[in-house]
Design an enzyme around this catalytic site. Structure first.
Site, PDB file in Angstrom:
ATOM      1  N   LYS A   1      75.161   1.642 -20.893  1.00  0.00           N
ATOM      2  CA  LYS A   1      76.178   1.347 -19.863  1.00  0.00           C
ATOM      3  C   LYS A   1      77.279   2.407 -19.873  1.00  0.00           C
ATOM      4  CE  LYS A   1      79.676  -1.656 -20.771  1.00  0.00           C
ATOM      5  NZ  LYS A   1      81.010  -1.118 -20.457  1.00  0.00           N
ATOM      6  N   ASN A   2      77.747   2.760 -21.062  1.00  0.00           N
ATOM      7  CA  ASN A   2      78.900   3.661 -21.117  1.00  0.00           C
ATOM      8  C   ASN A   2      78.540   5.111 -20.821  1.00  0.00           C
ATOM      9  OD1 ASN A   2      80.534   1.516 -21.577  1.00  0.00           O
ATOM     10  ND2 ASN A   2      80.821   1.900 -23.776  1.00  0.00           N
TER      11      ASN A   2
ATOM     12  N   CYS B   1      87.887  -4.890 -20.332  1.00  0.00           N
ATOM     13  CA  CYS B   1      88.080  -5.974 -21.293  1.00  0.00           C
ATOM     14  C   CYS B   1      89.500  -5.963 -21.825  1.00  0.00           C
ATOM     15  CB  CYS B   1      87.096  -5.820 -22.448  1.00  0.00           C
ATOM     16  SG  CYS B   1      85.469  -6.388 -22.018  1.00  0.00           S
TER      17      CYS B   1
ATOM     18  N   ARG C   1      95.500  -0.430 -23.125  1.00  0.00           N
ATOM     19  CA  ARG C   1      94.550   0.654 -22.867  1.00  0.00           C
ATOM     20  C   ARG C   1      95.246   1.717 -22.020  1.00  0.00           C
ATOM     21  NH1 ARG C   1      88.647  -2.061 -22.356  1.00  0.00           N
ATOM     22  NH2 ARG C   1      88.033   0.065 -22.853  1.00  0.00           N
TER      23      ARG C   1
ATOM     24  N   ASP D   1      82.937  -1.223 -30.644  1.00  0.00           N
ATOM     25  CA  ASP D   1      82.158  -2.155 -29.809  1.00  0.00           C
ATOM     26  C   ASP D   1      81.140  -2.959 -30.627  1.00  0.00           C
ATOM     27  OD1 ASP D   1      83.579  -1.317 -27.646  1.00  0.00           O
ATOM     28  OD2 ASP D   1      81.935  -0.297 -26.623  1.00  0.00           O
TER      29      ASP D   1
ATOM     30  N   ARG E   1      78.561  -8.158 -17.985  1.00  0.00           N
ATOM     31  CA  ARG E   1      79.092  -6.837 -17.642  1.00  0.00           C
ATOM     32  C   ARG E   1      78.294  -5.739 -18.333  1.00  0.00           C
ATOM     33  NH1 ARG E   1      84.771  -5.741 -19.286  1.00  0.00           N
ATOM     34  NH2 ARG E   1      83.823  -3.750 -18.813  1.00  0.00           N
TER      35      ARG E   1
HETATM   36  C1  UD1 Z   1      85.370   3.477 -24.141  1.00  0.00           C
HETATM   37  C2  UD1 Z   1      84.298   2.441 -23.941  1.00  0.00           C
HETATM   38  C3  UD1 Z   1      84.577   1.209 -24.772  1.00  0.00           C
HETATM   39  C4  UD1 Z   1      84.781   1.596 -26.230  1.00  0.00           C
HETATM   40  C5  UD1 Z   1      85.819   2.706 -26.357  1.00  0.00           C
HETATM   41  C6  UD1 Z   1      85.946   3.243 -27.780  1.00  0.00           C
HETATM   42  C7  UD1 Z   1      83.569   2.831 -21.676  1.00  0.00           C
HETATM   43  C8  UD1 Z   1      83.544   2.376 -20.261  1.00  0.00           C
HETATM   44  N1  UD1 Z   1      84.253   2.097 -22.539  1.00  0.00           N
HETATM   45  O1  UD1 Z   1      86.585   2.915 -23.684  1.00  0.00           O
HETATM   46  O2  UD1 Z   1      83.461   0.347 -24.652  1.00  0.00           O
HETATM   47  O3  UD1 Z   1      85.264   0.474 -26.925  1.00  0.00           O
HETATM   48  O4  UD1 Z   1      85.457   3.819 -25.521  1.00  0.00           O
HETATM   49  O5  UD1 Z   1      84.718   3.712 -28.224  1.00  0.00           O
HETATM   50  O6  UD1 Z   1      82.955   3.807 -22.055  1.00  0.00           O
HETATM   51  N2  UD1 Z   1      94.085   5.868 -25.609  1.00  0.00           N
HETATM   52  C9  UD1 Z   1      95.373   6.338 -25.400  1.00  0.00           C
HETATM   53  N3  UD1 Z   1      95.598   7.082 -24.273  1.00  0.00           N
HETATM   54  C10 UD1 Z   1      94.647   7.363 -23.356  1.00  0.00           C
HETATM   55  C11 UD1 Z   1      93.336   6.883 -23.587  1.00  0.00           C
HETATM   56  C12 UD1 Z   1      93.088   6.132 -24.727  1.00  0.00           C
HETATM   57  O7  UD1 Z   1      96.270   6.102 -26.202  1.00  0.00           O
HETATM   58  O8  UD1 Z   1      94.935   8.038 -22.367  1.00  0.00           O
HETATM   59  C13 UD1 Z   1      93.795   5.059 -26.824  1.00  0.00           C
HETATM   60  C14 UD1 Z   1      93.326   3.645 -26.490  1.00  0.00           C
HETATM   61  O9  UD1 Z   1      94.434   2.760 -26.301  1.00  0.00           O
HETATM   62  C15 UD1 Z   1      92.501   3.314 -27.706  1.00  0.00           C
HETATM   63  C16 UD1 Z   1      91.894   4.656 -28.099  1.00  0.00           C
HETATM   64  O10 UD1 Z   1      92.683   5.657 -27.475  1.00  0.00           O
HETATM   65  O11 UD1 Z   1      93.342   2.873 -28.751  1.00  0.00           O
HETATM   66  C17 UD1 Z   1      90.446   4.837 -27.691  1.00  0.00           C
HETATM   67  O12 UD1 Z   1      90.309   4.587 -26.300  1.00  0.00           O
HETATM   68  P1  UD1 Z   1      89.171   5.280 -25.423  1.00  0.00           P
HETATM   69  O13 UD1 Z   1      88.247   6.040 -26.322  1.00  0.00           O
HETATM   70  O14 UD1 Z   1      89.824   6.017 -24.309  1.00  0.00           O
HETATM   71  O15 UD1 Z   1      88.410   4.043 -24.857  1.00  0.00           O
HETATM   72  P2  UD1 Z   1      87.834   3.842 -23.398  1.00  0.00           P
HETATM   73  O16 UD1 Z   1      87.352   5.143 -22.856  1.00  0.00           O
HETATM   74  O17 UD1 Z   1      88.792   3.024 -22.609  1.00  0.00           O
END
Ligand code: UD1
Length: 430
Positions: free
Chosen positions: A22-23, A117, A122, A305, A397
């Site tokens: 999915k991701n 989620c 986030r 995850d 989802r």
């Molecule tokens: C993706 C995955 C999710 C997985 C996560 C971590 C998808 C659609 N989702 O989520 O299933 O749990 O990676 O492997 O692929 N952060 C910041 N600033 C930003 C972006 C992120 O501070 O601009 C922080 C977030 O709050 C979090 C950490 O970085 O603490 C990791 O987030 P991120 O890797 O970006 O997760 P997602 O891409 O949202």
């Protein structure tokens, strides 16, 4: 309301085919708007998140043809809007991948702020930082992220946190920027590599994906491609832990064992047997499960995850285990539900201290989010007696035909809509 009804206590035995990731599918689908040619994508998981993204893409004029359940042909040559403000798109996190993709191709995009989620704050500051570094203006107005650039120009970007989403978004925009971009402290997840491979198959020039420095030489345009999405690491890991908690013997097929190393190593530590072949892994759980400690980390560390699934197993293991969640601060919400099934877990900040119990008992519970929902289903399959799980739309989802795949391994699980359905299920399985 549709629920899962589950009678626990049956060891899961057999083979299960793992679907596309999915991701990886979400950014790959979004990136297919970056060319006017047709893009053919295979091994796409047919889950709610991909359906929502495809609908949003259709709403801005992307033409699509599903050739079978897991294959889609996409053509974005007639896009008629760069504003994605579909009601449903706010519900999925990956909506923001359309920003990087549309900004790269059209130098403009307006996309509703992402949902996804509820597992903690986030932030999207790193995405915004990256777009700005490439020369885009970014504002947030009326619930939309609005980006615009006269020109996108490559830059050196250091990510303050390792972010899958920001790495992917910047990579997409930079693929069509002028000159070179370097992303330092990049995420290394398999889906980051899969997107880079997909973009390269469209003519992009991206090197280093899978390491913490990604180098991108911008190209003027991208062309069509045919691409097969990698298998889903988390779906595979979930079924591997399903074998562990039900004392079963399950082979996950169509997987990349390398992507599952951190999961495999924890299963060995807690006393399961694991056999690897080229594209499948067998997990046998015949001995009492043992305690261990685990901390979630960016890839190649143990995935956040999979944190709820390993917690469900550790709560049934002998001794005291500690689970530390280092990625999302609000990811232990499901512990209350697990406690209602008999688990003994104390959460302090980002740490869960788990005293193993010998059994769970069935209860009426709700899925708080996608992965925790799946983990609670695993708990229900290991529990004595009956469980109902509400809010299964979260689970849908990210898991295709979850209950059907579990049934094929011998689980007593069904979708029920009314009390009468539930009573029928109980009669059938009693
Ligand atoms: C993706 C995955 C999710 C997985 C996560 C971590 C998808 C659609 N989702 O989520 O299933 O749990 O990676 O492997 O692929 N952060 C910041 N600033 C930003 C972006 C992120 O501070 O601009 C922080 C977030 O709050 C979090 C950490 O970085 O603490 C990791 O987030 P991120 O890797 O970006 O997760 P997602 O891409 O949202």
């Amino acid at each position: 309301m549709i629920q899962y009804a589950i009678k626990g206590g049956t060891p899961l035995v057999g083979e299960v085919e793992i679907g596309g990731a999915k991701n990886a599918a979400l950014p790959i689908l979004a990136a297919s708007v970056m060319t006017d040619d047709t893009v053919y994508i295979e091994n796409m998981p047919d889950v709610r998140d991909t359906k929502v993204l495809l609908c949003a893409m259709e709403s801005i004029g992307v033409m699509m043809k599903r050739t079978d359940r897991h294959s889609v042909a996409l053509n974005a040559s007639n896009i008629n809007s760069l504003v994605v403000d579909d009601e449903s798109i706010k519900k999925i996190r990956a909506s923001y991948y359309l920003i990087g993709a549309l900004l790269g191709k059209y130098k403009r995009a307006e996309v509703a702020l992402p949902g996804g989620c509820d597992i903690g704050c986030r932030a999207i500051d790193q995405h915004i930082k990256g777009f700005r570094a490439l020369g885009a203006e970014v504002t947030i107005e009326h619930g939309l992220i609005k980006t615009y650039a006269e020109r996108l120009v490559g830059n050196h970007i250091y990510m303050d946190v390792v972010s899958v989403g920001a790495t992917i978004n910047i990579m997409m925009a930079a693929a069509l920027a002028e000159g070179k971009t370097t992303i330092e402290n990049a995420a290394k997840e398999p889906h980051v590599v899969d997107l880079a491979n997909f973009l390269n198959s469209m003519g992009a020039n991206i090197k280093g994906a899978g390491t913490d420095v990604i180098r991108i030489k911008g190209v003027p345009s991208l062309h069509g491609t045919e691409y097969t999405i990698i298998p889903d690491q988390i779906e595979a890991g979930t079924f591997m832990f399903a074998a562990a908690v039900t004392r079963g013997d399950v082979t996950v097929k169509n997987v990349i064992p390398k992507h599952l190393e951190s999961i495999t190593s924890k299963l060995l530590e807690i006393g399961c047997e694991v056999e690897e072949a080229d594209d499948c892994i067998r997990v046998v759980s015949s001995k009492p499960l043992q305690h261990t400690h685990v901390k979630t980390l960016p890839y190649p560390g143990f995935p956040t995850d999979m944190q709820p699934q390993i917690t469900v197993a550790l709560a049934l293991s002998q001794g005291t285990s500690i689970v530390t969640e280092s990625i999302f601060e609000n990811r232990f919400k499901y512990v209350d539900e697990l406690t209602r099934m008999g688990a003994n877990i104390k959460v302090e900040g980002n740490t869960a201290i788990i005293d193993g119990v010998s059994r769970y008992t069935g209860a009426s519970i709700s899925a708080p989010d996608l992965r925790a929902g799946a983990a609670l289903v695993l708990a229900a399959m290991a529990a004595d007696g009956y469980t109902t799980v509400d809010d299964i739309q979260y689970i849908e989802r990210g898991y295709e035909d979850f209950h059907l795949k579990l049934q094929s391994l011998g689980a007593q699980i069904e979708l029920v809509e009314t009390e009468k359905d539930y009573q029928k299920f109980k009669l059938k399985t009693g």
